[in-house]
Scaffold this motif. Sequence first.
Motif, mmCIF file in Angstrom:
data_model
loop_
_atom_site.group_PDB
_atom_site.id
_atom_site.type_symbol
_atom_site.label_atom_id
_atom_site.label_comp_id
_atom_site.label_asym_id
_atom_site.label_seq_id
_atom_site.Cartn_x
_atom_site.Cartn_y
_atom_site.Cartn_z
ATOM 1 N N GLU A 152 3.212 4.204 2.360
ATOM 2 C CA GLU A 152 2.878 5.146 3.426
ATOM 3 C C GLU A 152 3.375 6.535 3.029
ATOM 4 O O GLU A 152 4.526 6.696 2.609
ATOM 5 C CB GLU A 152 3.536 4.724 4.743
ATOM 6 N N GLU A 156 0.816 -1.215 0.000
ATOM 7 C CA GLU A 156 0.000 0.000 0.000
ATOM 8 C C GLU A 156 0.849 1.265 0.000
ATOM 9 O O GLU A 156 0.481 2.268 -0.590
ATOM 10 C CB GLU A 156 -0.922 0.006 1.216
ATOM 11 N N GLU A 202 4.024 9.167 4.874
ATOM 12 C CA GLU A 202 5.098 9.665 5.730
ATOM 13 C C GLU A 202 6.442 9.060 5.327
ATOM 14 O O GLU A 202 7.475 9.747 5.276
ATOM 15 C CB GLU A 202 4.795 9.345 7.194
ATOM 16 N N ALA A 203 6.425 7.764 5.009
ATOM 17 C CA ALA A 203 7.662 7.107 4.585
ATOM 18 C C ALA A 203 8.155 7.673 3.256
ATOM 19 O O ALA A 203 9.358 7.856 3.046
ATOM 20 C CB ALA A 203 7.428 5.606 4.470
#
Length: 358
Positions: free
Chosen positions: A344, A342, A346-347
Amino acid sequence: MKKKRLQNRTAREARESRIPGAAPTLARKDFESDQDVRWCPGCGDYSILAQTQRIMPELGIPREDIVFISGIGCSSRFPYYMNTYGFHTIHGRAPTIATGVKIANPELSVWVVTGDGDALSIGGNHFIHLMRRNFDLNVLLFNNRIYGLTKGQYSPTSEQGKMTKSTPLGSLDTPFNPISLALASGATFVARSLDRDPDHLRTVIKQAFEHKGTAFIEIYQNCNVFNDKTFFAYTEKETKAENTVFLEHGEPLVFGSERDKGIRLNGFHPEVVDITNGEYTIKDLIVHDRYAEDTTGANFLAQMSDTPDMPHPIGIFRSVTHPCYENLMTDQIAFAKERMGEGELEALLNAGETWTVT
């Protein structure tokens, strides 16, 4: 109150099921908004609006699943007059907004309403990319060969030599042929109709809706204030039969008030021939194939509009099936998620080299 709740539930269930024809029974008046229609008396836009409102109930989808998007121009008032969702955007950018709407919600029925100036001048780049990407949406281009909203300047489709407020000695430009431009851009459904032929216009609009992919319709539309009668040779009862040829799939190109003329290919050029004097017969004529993948035949027909003494083709030039962009994009996203997860946000923002600003 109970009846109202029942109606709301029925509409909601139809919307959620997405079954064609499952929507509540609608009529033309259901697609008429409460806004006063503000076009000049006698404008061809009234006819196009009326035929669109008449055909909408036959499509079998609820109003809340329909979106009309326009740019700038007389035609671009259209969303105000449709009792559906709508968006009056900026000059030439209706294809961009429509693209975003279709990507965000592919199940919506999206309609772009534009004019020859809006689509082919400032919006030209957006137009050709919409055609080539093949989103499943519909484009109605009102062509009156003039800038009507800004009071009569020449447009990209104005004929060479056209004397207007911005070309007092006559236009020097070679005009765009919207059909040729759409075909060259890879459009999968390309058609032409007339504001003064309501039956034909409704038929073409419905077939555009049924096509899966970008459906483009050029509509000859009369501006009776700034460019009156520019298409009357093709729309009026006295002259129409001699100056138009209606395209029917699988049928030879025959026209004329007595159905005595036809179009044949002479080498690489179409020509008008008499089919009553014995020299030529129906068998010598071009037979229209709207489903041909190759665009050679459709281009021959399109270029007839630019050839003196040739009738203007009216109808569907091309209708072929290609993958729709929004479906390809959805599949690509699903593939990426399956392959990489999926993800992220923030990553992603903190990936690679980062800087701290103080």
